[in-house]
Design a protein around this motif. Structure first.
Motif, PDB file in Angstrom:
ATOM      1  N   ALA A 365       0.835  -1.205   0.000  1.00 43.67           N
ATOM      2  CA  ALA A 365       0.000   0.000   0.000  1.00 43.67           C
ATOM      3  C   ALA A 365       0.865   1.249   0.000  1.00 43.67           C
ATOM      4  CB  ALA A 365      -0.932  -0.005   1.209  1.00 43.67           C
ATOM      5  N   SER A 366       1.926   1.231   0.787  1.00 43.13           N
ATOM      6  CA  SER A 366       2.850   2.366   0.813  1.00 43.13           C
ATOM      7  C   SER A 366       3.523   2.566  -0.541  1.00 43.13           C
ATOM      8  CB  SER A 366       3.908   2.148   1.900  1.00 43.13           C
ATOM      9  OG  SER A 366       4.845   3.195   1.919  1.00 43.13           O
ATOM     10  N   ALA A 367       3.910   1.456  -1.176  1.00 42.81           N
ATOM     11  CA  ALA A 367       4.554   1.546  -2.484  1.00 42.81           C
ATOM     12  C   ALA A 367       3.586   2.097  -3.536  1.00 42.81           C
ATOM     13  CB  ALA A 367       5.059   0.167  -2.908  1.00 42.81           C
ATOM     14  N   LEU A 368       2.330   1.661  -3.498  1.00 39.66           N
ATOM     15  CA  LEU A 368       1.340   2.179  -4.442  1.00 39.66           C
ATOM     16  C   LEU A 368       1.081   3.665  -4.206  1.00 39.66           C
ATOM     17  CD1 LEU A 368      -1.225  -0.776  -4.486  1.00 39.66           C
ATOM     18  CD2 LEU A 368       0.277  -0.062  -6.359  1.00 39.66           C
ATOM     19  N   HIS A 369       1.063   4.068  -2.966  1.00 45.64           N
ATOM     20  CA  HIS A 369       0.886   5.488  -2.643  1.00 45.64           C
ATOM     21  C   HIS A 369       2.046   6.313  -3.168  1.00 45.64           C
ATOM     22  CE1 HIS A 369       1.412   9.009   0.092  1.00 45.64           C
ATOM     23  NE2 HIS A 369       0.134   9.164  -0.206  1.00 45.64           N
ATOM     24  N   SER A 370       3.253   5.805  -2.981  1.00 48.91           N
ATOM     25  CA  SER A 370       4.437   6.526  -3.458  1.00 48.91           C
ATOM     26  C   SER A 370       4.449   6.624  -4.979  1.00 48.91           C
ATOM     27  CB  SER A 370       5.711   5.827  -2.967  1.00 48.91           C
ATOM     28  OG  SER A 370       5.769   5.840  -1.556  1.00 48.91           O
ATOM     29  N   ALA A 371       3.998   5.567  -5.648  1.00 52.18           N
ATOM     30  CA  ALA A 371       4.040   5.540  -7.106  1.00 52.18           C
ATOM     31  C   ALA A 371       2.965   6.419  -7.736  1.00 52.18           C
ATOM     32  CB  ALA A 371       3.878   4.102  -7.599  1.00 52.18           C
ATOM     33  N   THR A 372       1.802   6.528  -7.086  1.00 50.74           N
ATOM     34  CA  THR A 372       0.687   7.257  -7.695  1.00 50.74           C
ATOM     35  C   THR A 372       0.433   8.622  -7.068  1.00 50.74           C
ATOM     36  OG1 THR A 372      -0.931   6.237  -6.200  1.00 50.74           O
ATOM     37  CG2 THR A 372      -0.435   5.073  -8.254  1.00 50.74           C
ATOM     38  N   GLY A 373       0.970   8.855  -5.874  1.00 50.37           N
ATOM     39  CA  GLY A 373       0.768  10.132  -5.210  1.00 50.37           C
ATOM     40  C   GLY A 373      -0.542  10.239  -4.460  1.00 50.37           C
ATOM     41  N   ASN A 374      -1.344   9.174  -4.409  1.00 49.34           N
ATOM     42  CA  ASN A 374      -2.585   9.170  -3.628  1.00 49.34           C
ATOM     43  C   ASN A 374      -2.877   7.735  -3.186  1.00 49.34           C
ATOM     44  OD1 ASN A 374      -4.380   7.794  -5.665  1.00 49.34           O
ATOM     45  ND2 ASN A 374      -3.819   9.612  -6.855  1.00 49.34           N
ATOM     46  N   TRP A 375      -3.948   7.609  -2.387  1.00 53.94           N
ATOM     47  CA  TRP A 375      -4.281   6.300  -1.837  1.00 53.94           C
ATOM     48  C   TRP A 375      -5.342   5.560  -2.646  1.00 53.94           C
ATOM     49  CZ3 TRP A 375      -1.261   4.222   1.705  1.00 53.94           C
ATOM     50  CH2 TRP A 375      -0.528   5.056   2.547  1.00 53.94           C
ATOM     51  N   ASN A 376      -5.850   6.157  -3.699  1.00 54.24           N
ATOM     52  CA  ASN A 376      -6.983   5.569  -4.408  1.00 54.24           C
ATOM     53  C   ASN A 376      -6.665   4.198  -4.995  1.00 54.24           C
ATOM     54  OD1 ASN A 376      -8.627   7.717  -3.810  1.00 54.24           O
ATOM     55  ND2 ASN A 376      -8.250   8.784  -5.742  1.00 54.24           N
ATOM     56  N   PHE A 377      -5.507   4.077  -5.608  1.00 48.64           N
ATOM     57  CA  PHE A 377      -5.177   2.799  -6.249  1.00 48.64           C
ATOM     58  C   PHE A 377      -5.002   1.704  -5.198  1.00 48.64           C
ATOM     59  CE2 PHE A 377      -2.673  -0.288  -8.677  1.00 48.64           C
ATOM     60  CZ  PHE A 377      -3.438  -0.360  -9.824  1.00 48.64           C
ATOM     61  N   ALA A 378      -4.406   2.054  -4.052  1.00 46.49           N
ATOM     62  CA  ALA A 378      -4.267   1.073  -2.973  1.00 46.49           C
ATOM     63  C   ALA A 378      -5.636   0.633  -2.470  1.00 46.49           C
ATOM     64  CB  ALA A 378      -3.448   1.666  -1.834  1.00 46.49           C
ATOM     65  N   LEU A 379      -6.573   1.589  -2.306  1.00 42.29           N
ATOM     66  CA  LEU A 379      -7.914   1.243  -1.844  1.00 42.29           C
ATOM     67  C   LEU A 379      -8.658   0.398  -2.879  1.00 42.29           C
ATOM     68  CD1 LEU A 379      -8.992   4.620  -0.211  1.00 42.29           C
ATOM     69  CD2 LEU A 379      -8.359   2.504   0.953  1.00 42.29           C
ATOM     70  N   ILE A 380      -8.496   0.735  -4.155  1.00 39.91           N
ATOM     71  CA  ILE A 380      -9.135  -0.060  -5.210  1.00 39.91           C
ATOM     72  C   ILE A 380      -8.589  -1.491  -5.196  1.00 39.91           C
ATOM     73  CG2 ILE A 380      -9.313  -0.350  -7.717  1.00 39.91           C
ATOM     74  CD1 ILE A 380      -9.403   2.741  -7.892  1.00 39.91           C
ATOM     75  N   THR A 381      -7.292  -1.629  -4.963  1.00 36.28           N
ATOM     76  CA  THR A 381      -6.690  -2.961  -4.877  1.00 36.28           C
ATOM     77  C   THR A 381      -7.302  -3.762  -3.732  1.00 36.28           C
ATOM     78  OG1 THR A 381      -4.607  -2.120  -5.785  1.00 36.28           O
ATOM     79  CG2 THR A 381      -4.526  -4.225  -4.608  1.00 36.28           C
ATOM     80  N   LEU A 382      -7.503  -3.109  -2.578  1.00 34.75           N
ATOM     81  CA  LEU A 382      -8.135  -3.793  -1.446  1.00 34.75           C
ATOM     82  C   LEU A 382      -9.568  -4.196  -1.776  1.00 34.75           C
ATOM     83  CD1 LEU A 382      -6.866  -1.614   1.552  1.00 34.75           C
ATOM     84  CD2 LEU A 382      -6.011  -3.854   0.813  1.00 34.75           C
ATOM     85  N   ILE A 383     -10.284  -3.344  -2.480  1.00 29.47           N
ATOM     86  CA  ILE A 383     -11.659  -3.665  -2.867  1.00 29.47           C
ATOM     87  C   ILE A 383     -11.693  -4.868  -3.809  1.00 29.47           C
ATOM     88  CG2 ILE A 383     -13.609  -2.821  -4.244  1.00 29.47           C
ATOM     89  CD1 ILE A 383     -13.096  -0.057  -2.972  1.00 29.47           C
ATOM     90  N   VAL A 384     -10.762  -4.914  -4.753  1.00 30.56           N
ATOM     91  CA  VAL A 384     -10.687  -6.065  -5.663  1.00 30.56           C
ATOM     92  C   VAL A 384     -10.409  -7.345  -4.882  1.00 30.56           C
ATOM     93  CG1 VAL A 384      -9.349  -7.104  -7.533  1.00 30.56           C
ATOM     94  CG2 VAL A 384     -10.030  -4.693  -7.673  1.00 30.56           C
ATOM     95  N   LEU A 385      -9.508  -7.279  -3.909  1.00 32.86           N
ATOM     96  CA  LEU A 385      -9.212  -8.458  -3.097  1.00 32.86           C
ATOM     97  C   LEU A 385     -10.442  -8.915  -2.320  1.00 32.86           C
ATOM     98  CD1 LEU A 385      -5.653  -7.599  -1.714  1.00 32.86           C
ATOM     99  CD2 LEU A 385      -6.244  -9.380  -3.376  1.00 32.86           C
ATOM    100  N   LEU A 386     -11.228  -7.971  -1.830  1.00 29.83           N
ATOM    101  CA  LEU A 386     -12.448  -8.334  -1.120  1.00 29.83           C
ATOM    102  C   LEU A 386     -13.458  -9.007  -2.053  1.00 29.83           C
ATOM    103  CD1 LEU A 386     -12.931  -5.238   1.194  1.00 29.83           C
ATOM    104  CD2 LEU A 386     -12.573  -7.602   1.938  1.00 29.83           C
ATOM    105  N   LEU A 387     -13.534  -8.540  -3.279  1.00 39.74           N
ATOM    106  CA  LEU A 387     -14.439  -9.181  -4.254  1.00 39.74           C
ATOM    107  C   LEU A 387     -13.975 -10.606  -4.552  1.00 39.74           C
ATOM    108  CD1 LEU A 387     -15.042  -6.173  -6.682  1.00 39.74           C
ATOM    109  CD2 LEU A 387     -16.639  -7.116  -4.992  1.00 39.74           C
TER     110      LEU A 387
END
Length: 401
Positions: A365-387
């Motif tokens: 999650a930290s790496a995704l935040h650093s790469a994109t500059g926001n937390w949205n992609f990390a949160l979307i990844t968590l949502i996909v894992l939940l699905l």
């Protein structure tokens, strides 16, 4: 009750577990159980708020927060080994000794901080595995759900209380070592309570009676249990590490984010009790599994999309889902196994694999935040894992094979 499986089979018994084979011990046993449960997360929950006071750089801080789930995965098999060699009660006592030593070492200084965290994490790995086995062995079958609910509730409540008092204690003493050292109090209480159970006899079994991971690794139900626990635990540790930062980035001020984080932990305690208590009353746990996942999905969606003013609401819903996601697996270990030995093996398999997977969550999650500059992609990844969890985990709740 179905007949016990062969040694290579993980079961999904339709009926409730067999009655306990050992005298229950009444109130004394409950006191011991509570004393153990209070220690399952206390050693970790006070670390995060004290990281700025420790003077750690970003790499060291990331390592320190990754060590607990990593070690709980690596050392979880020791729980099943301890159960086979010395029994649940003596295994819990040995683990509590190690936990106390780890907390003391951790409070010595920066050098002891990492060593002590490893020792404490290894001890908690054993406690995590053996506690559900103790519940199956020593508590009445019709009380397993409520007992596991108490187990998860105490984990969440004690962690929330520790997180709440750590910073004020540091501010009043000026020492992060003293603030971390407060975790030794429940450990000493556990050490004082457990000797009352050491006279319970341990029944040794021949090697042919023991269940190994070999059979479980070929069993789809065992993998479904493991998958459910793995994704829910990855979500839990990722959000414990980054939820305040996510809320601030979404528009909350730091004080509001801190309040929402505390409310999330209250939700964890509530969900930790209600989830297993509900699941334990049912022959099938498919619906509790799905409701747990839906609560997490709704909470994450609210954190990501809703106005910052409603952050507390979504944090509470998310916390309830996170708490249920930590408590319901304990019911699955009991209900999907044929006997005490298999409960220990399934618990150790799910937790060994699950915590190793969970340890990657905060880092990724930290790496995704650093790469994109926001937390949205990390949160979307968590949502996909939940699905993904919603698609594959219901098998873990089936009351029949």
């Amino acid at each position: 009750m179905q007949r016990p499986p062969n040694k290579n089979q993980a079961t999904t018994p339709h009926s409730r577990p067999a009655a306990p084979s050992v005298a229950r011990g009444g109130m004394t046993l409950m006191v011991v159980f509570v004393a153990v449960c209070l220690n399952l997360r206390v050693a970790f929950s006070g670390v995060g708020p004290l990281i700025p006071a420790m003077g750690l750089d970003q790499v060291s801080a990331t390592v320190l927060t990754t060590v607990p789930p990593l070690c709980m995965g690596l050392f979880a098999p020791l729980g099943a080994l301890a159960r086979d060699r010395i029994g649940e009660e003596r295994g819990l006592f040995a683990a509590m000794i190690a936990l106390t030593v780890g907390i003391v070492i951790r409070s010595v200084g920066l050098g002891g901080l990492f060593v002590g965290t490893v020792v404490a994490s290894a001890a908690i790995a054993v406690l995590n595995v053996l506690t559900p086995v103790l519940v199956r062995k020593r508590f009445a079958a019709n009380r397993v759900g409520v007992t596991m609910g108490v187990y998860a509730m105490l984990m969440g409540a004690s962690a929330a209380l520790t997180a709440a008092v750590t910073v004020p204690l540091y501010q009043s003493t000026g020492s992060w070592q003293i603030a971390l050292g407060v975790a030794v109090i429940p450990a000493v209480l556990g050490l004082a309570a457990l000797p009352t159970q050491l006279r319970v006899p341990h029944i040794s079994h021949p090697p042919t009676a023991k269940v190994s991971w070999t059979g479980l690794l070929r069993n789809p139900t065992a993998w479904a249990v493991t998958g459910f626990f793995s994704i829910q635990t990855l979500l839990f540790y990722t959000l414990v590490a980054w939820l305040p930062a996510i809320l601030v980035a979404a528009g909350s001020d730091p004080a509001t984010a801190g309040t929402s984080f505390a409310l999330c932990f209250i939700g964890v305690a509530v969900g930790g009790f209600l989830g297993p208590a509900w699941a334990g009353r049912r022959e099938s746990q498919r619906l509790p599994i799905l409701v747990t996942i839906v609560l997490c999905l709704v909470g994450l969606g609210g954190v990501m999309l809703a106005p910052a003013a409603t952050a507390s609401l979504w944090a509470i819903l998310l916390g309830i889902g996170l708490g249920a996601g930590q408590g319901v697996p304990g019911i699955l270990y009991v209900r999907r196994a044929a006997d005490h030995r298999q409960t220990a093996q399934l618990s150790s398999m799910a937790q060994a694999i699950g915590y190793l997977i969970a340890a990657t969550g905060p880092v990724l999650a930290s790496a995704l935040h650093s790469a994109t500059g926001n937390w949205n992609f990390a949160l979307i990844t968590l949502i996909v894992l939940l699905l993904v969890n919603a698609a594959f985990s219901p098998r873990a709740g089936r009351g029949t094979t």
